[in-house]
Design an enzyme around this catalytic site. Structure first.
Site, short mmCIF file in Angstrom:
data_model
loop_
_atom_site.label_atom_id
_atom_site.label_comp_id
_atom_site.label_asym_id
_atom_site.label_seq_id
_atom_site.Cartn_x
_atom_site.Cartn_y
_atom_site.Cartn_z
N ASP A 21 -1.07 -5.97 -0.49
CA ASP A 21 -1.47 -5.56 0.93
C ASP A 21 -3.14 -5.28 1.22
O ASP A 21 -3.71 -4.63 0.16
CB ASP A 21 -0.89 -4.05 1.27
N ASP B 169 0.70 -1.14 0.04
CA ASP B 169 0.17 0.04 0.07
C ASP B 169 0.86 1.24 0.14
O ASP B 169 0.28 2.19 -0.16
CB ASP B 169 -0.97 -0.08 1.18
N SER B 170 2.36 0.90 0.00
CA SER B 170 3.26 2.34 -0.34
C SER B 170 2.87 2.65 -1.73
O SER B 170 3.05 3.88 -2.27
CB SER B 170 4.49 1.55 0.13
N GLU C 149 9.01 -4.03 10.79
CA GLU C 149 9.51 -2.78 10.09
C GLU C 149 10.10 -1.94 11.30
O GLU C 149 9.22 -1.45 12.23
CB GLU C 149 8.39 -1.90 9.46
O1 KIV Z 1 3.65 -1.18 1.62
C1 KIV Z 1 4.73 -1.60 1.67
O2 KIV Z 1 5.60 -1.14 0.85
C2 KIV Z 1 5.09 -1.96 2.83
C3 KIV Z 1 6.45 -2.31 2.99
C4 KIV Z 1 7.14 -1.13 3.56
C5 KIV Z 1 6.76 -3.63 3.97
O3 KIV Z 1 4.28 -2.67 3.66
#
Ligand code: KIV
Length: 274
Positions: free
Chosen positions: A93, A54-55, A192
């Site tokens: 995610d 979700d980044s 994290e």
């Molecule tokens: O959403 C994402 O990219 C993440 C990573 C930072 C682990 O959850």
């Protein structure tokens, strides 16, 4: 440093294979991807796990946090990635708001992701607070990855992106949550931005693979956000980030040269036209 034998080849990576990798001490590589073209390159380069994180909310949509991204948008990214990937395990995610409300909603979000993207598994953030949702998703046969430590979907509660679990109380809760997620049946866990010593302890206590981001070298694998490690983003420089390229410079130079070539009527030339 002893390096475990690598199980290379084009065999599809599965949740079961990740556990085997942990057992024989082979470190797991994991990177985010959000679109077809990049996912194809990353898969072909030999990545074990691709996270449709979700980044995407930050690096694709330009939001300050991960909170605004929707389930529909995550499904869009997941579908694009899945069209490109043949070897890596793909995890999508579940976004903020898609699983915290109640376990019924959590199951229906997870089922939508699996049906519409064809991804291999889903990831959720949190421990005991989301236990019911994790149990119900797992009961449908969908593999779940946990995520503890700095959980960006809770940024408004933390109020800062500083290192988590430095204090004993929070460290103890993290250890308890990690064991809980393993007992519930999660196939893996992300830690994290927590002290390396704590992450090493958790990885050694759990049988499931523990993947770190800013959690030191004592875990079973590493994950980074693709735009950060390729040097596309420049306003994000935590200590744990190693940049493997400076694509910002490469892209900027290429685009500037293209603009110049058009302006000085060098592009297209004789051989570039019909
Ligand atoms: O959403 C994402 O990219 C993440 C990573 C930072 C682990 O959850």
């Amino acid at each position: 440093m002893s390096v475990a034998k690598r199980d290379s080849g084009n065999r599809k990576v599965t949740t079961h294979r990740l556990i085997e990798m942990k057992q024989r001490g082979e470190k797991i590589s994991m990177l985010t991807a959000y679109d077809y073209s990049m996912a194809k390159l990353i898969d072909q380069a030999g990545m074990d796990v691709i996270l449709v994180g979700d980044s995407a909310s930050n690096v694709m949509a330009g939001n300050v946090t991960t909170l605004p991204i929707t389930l529909d948008q995550m499904i869009y990214h997941g579908k694009s990635v899945m069209k490109a990937v043949s070897r890596a395990l793909v995890i999508v995610d579940l976004p903020f708001g898609a699983y915290q409300g109640n376990s019924r909603e959590a199951v229906s979000s997870a089922i939508r992701v699996m049906k519409e993207t064809h991804a291999d598994c889903i990831k959720v953030e949190g421990g005991a607070e989301i236990q019911e949702s994790v149990v119900r998703i797992l009961s449908t046969g969908i593999p779940v990855m946990g995520h503890l430590g700095l959980t960006p979907q809770s940024i408004n509660k933390f109020g800062t992106y500083a290192v988590r679990a430095r204090e004993e109380v929070e460290a103890k809760k993290l250890i308890d949550d990690a064991h809980l997620l393993e007992e519930l049946g999660c196939f893996s866990l992300i830690l994290e931005k927590i002290p390396a010593r704590l992450a090493t302890q958790v990885a050694s206590e759990l049988k499931i693979p523990v993947i770190g981001i800013g959690a030191g070298a004592g875990v079973d694998g590493q994950v980074l956000v693709m735009h950060d490690m390729l040097g596309i983003t420049e306003d994000f420089s935590p200590r744990f980030l190693r940049r493997y390229a400076n694509l910002k410079e490469v892209i900027t130079k290429a685009v500037q040269t293209y603009v110049e070539d058009i302006k000085r009527q060098d592009f297209p030339n004789e051989s570039e036209q019909y």
